[in-house]
Design a protein around this motif. Sequence first.
Motif: not given
Length: 147
Positions: A110-117, A134-147
Amino acid sequence: MKREICTALMLEAKQEKGISFQQIADEIGRSIVWTTSAILGQNTCDAIESKKVCELLGLGIDIEKAFQQFPSKGTEAIMPPTDPLIYRLYEIVLIYGDTIKQVIHEKLGDGIMSAIDFNMQIEKEENPNGDRVKITLDGKFLPYKKW
């Protein structure tokens, strides 16, 4: 100078001098995608990069300073897009967005792909049935944090 005016003047100088986005990218040591985005006002060049680009394009200090302004990303976009190429990319997300989301969640959690990294490459693939994009999108995976 407003950033929008800077962009227009840079594009005009680029066209007049017959300089490609790739040549500008090579001059500052960045990718063609990031460099094009910066020229279009969606990313920021530092002072050294800005000076190199403006020297290459024959532009003055006022544009050099404007090119270093922090952008308001995505604010100029018309939604939905009307340009056919941009609309087709939007259409891909409309049709496959939920699929992309589900597959990412299944593979990574559960998370998103970063458009920053983030990196993107755009390539031409020659094909006898018609060239392909050919378009390659390569973003860091950012898991949702539990608190």
